[in-house]
Enzyme design. Structure first.
Site, PDB file in Angstrom:
ATOM      1  N   HIS A  55       0.846  -1.197   0.000  1.00 31.38           N
ATOM      2  CA  HIS A  55       0.000   0.000   0.000  1.00 31.38           C
ATOM      3  C   HIS A  55       0.882   1.248   0.000  1.00 31.38           C
ATOM      4  CE1 HIS A  55       0.467  -0.666   4.473  1.00 31.38           C
ATOM      5  NE2 HIS A  55       0.815   0.594   4.371  1.00 31.38           N
TER       6      HIS A  55
HETATM    7  P1  TYD Z   1      -1.927  -2.635   7.567  1.00 33.11           P
HETATM    8  O1  TYD Z   1      -1.410  -1.262   7.684  1.00 33.11           O
HETATM    9  O2  TYD Z   1      -2.802  -2.960   6.407  1.00 33.11           O
HETATM   10  O3  TYD Z   1      -0.703  -3.642   7.614  1.00 33.11           O
HETATM   11  P2  TYD Z   1       0.088  -4.344   6.439  1.00 33.11           P
HETATM   12  O4  TYD Z   1      -0.020  -3.456   5.233  1.00 33.11           O
HETATM   13  O5  TYD Z   1       1.457  -4.468   6.968  1.00 33.11           O
HETATM   14  O6  TYD Z   1      -0.534  -5.671   6.214  1.00 33.11           O
HETATM   15  O7  TYD Z   1      -2.689  -3.006   8.894  1.00 33.11           O
HETATM   16  C1  TYD Z   1      -3.206  -4.308   9.145  1.00 33.11           C
HETATM   17  C2  TYD Z   1      -4.474  -4.176   9.945  1.00 33.11           C
HETATM   18  O8  TYD Z   1      -4.219  -3.529  11.190  1.00 33.11           O
HETATM   19  C3  TYD Z   1      -5.542  -3.365   9.232  1.00 33.11           C
HETATM   20  O9  TYD Z   1      -6.753  -4.054   9.340  1.00 33.11           O
HETATM   21  C4  TYD Z   1      -5.645  -2.091  10.003  1.00 33.11           C
HETATM   22  C5  TYD Z   1      -5.052  -2.413  11.365  1.00 33.11           C
HETATM   23  N1  TYD Z   1      -4.268  -1.270  11.890  1.00 33.11           N
HETATM   24  C6  TYD Z   1      -4.821  -0.462  12.850  1.00 33.11           C
HETATM   25  O10 TYD Z   1      -5.978  -0.652  13.291  1.00 33.11           O
HETATM   26  N2  TYD Z   1      -4.085   0.590  13.331  1.00 33.11           N
HETATM   27  C7  TYD Z   1      -2.836   0.853  12.876  1.00 33.11           C
HETATM   28  O11 TYD Z   1      -2.180   1.814  13.341  1.00 33.11           O
HETATM   29  C8  TYD Z   1      -2.283   0.006  11.851  1.00 33.11           C
HETATM   30  C9  TYD Z   1      -0.901   0.249  11.295  1.00 33.11           C
HETATM   31  C10 TYD Z   1      -3.030  -1.051  11.390  1.00 33.11           C
END
Ligand code: TYD
Length: 140
Positions: A55
């Site tokens: 992302h």
């Molecule tokens: P995400 O940023 O999509 O992680 P990655 O891209 O590494 O897989 O986050 C994964 C999940 O965690 C997503 O459902 C949102 C949640 N999340 C939060 O609730 N708060 C946060 O600060 C972060 C970074 C993620």
């Protein structure tokens, strides 16, 4: 707004306070890094071979640190890709807004510590690569 480039992102050396019983690295707002930290999160227990990220953020700044172990961060501004190997707790990768990122090649037991400039905001994410390319082209 200026187009983001992977060359605006860089590895920085963090201060190490050497002690006989171990080391301490301290990160201070507006001193060690050029933004104020509003949120901290960390990834751990990532299964070997798994990848994270995939992302971009529209406005968020981040400092990514391999607090333990190692992993790769692939940054992509829509034109150029740069791969950074993170494997030292005293180094951090500064990621500017508008950069597509992927994290992979996690070593077993690694911890990816992220210091972020803003609270979690789902609206700040671009999760589709095609959408990122369109957004990136228009964000000038
Ligand atoms: P995400 O940023 O999509 O992680 P990655 O891209 O590494 O897989 O986050 C994964 C999940 O965690 C997503 O459902 C949102 C949640 N999340 C939060 O609730 N708060 C946060 O600060 C972060 C970074 C993620």
């Amino acid at each position: 707004m200026k187009r983001s480039s992977v060359y605006d992102c860089s590895m920085i050396e963090l201060p190490i306070n050497h002690r006989e019983r171990g080391n301490i690295t301290v990160i201070e707002n507006d001193i060690t890094i050029s933004f104020a930290v509003r949120r901290i999160y960390y990834l751990y227990d990532v299964p070997g071979g798994e990848s994270r990220g995939g992302h971009a953020h529209k406005t968020l700044r981040q400092l990514i640190i391999a607090a333990s172990g190692s992993f790769d961060v692939i940054l992509n501004d829509g034109i150029i890709k740069r791969i950074f190997v993170l494997n030292r707790p005293y180094q951090g990768l500064l990621v500017t807004p508008g950069i597509w990122r992927e994290l992979d090649n996690f070593s077993s037991g690694s911890v990816c510590l992220v210091l972020a400039s803003q609270e979690y905001d789902v609206q700040d994410y671009i999760r589709e690569y095609e959408e990122f390319l369109t957004w990136e082209k228009n964000d000038i």
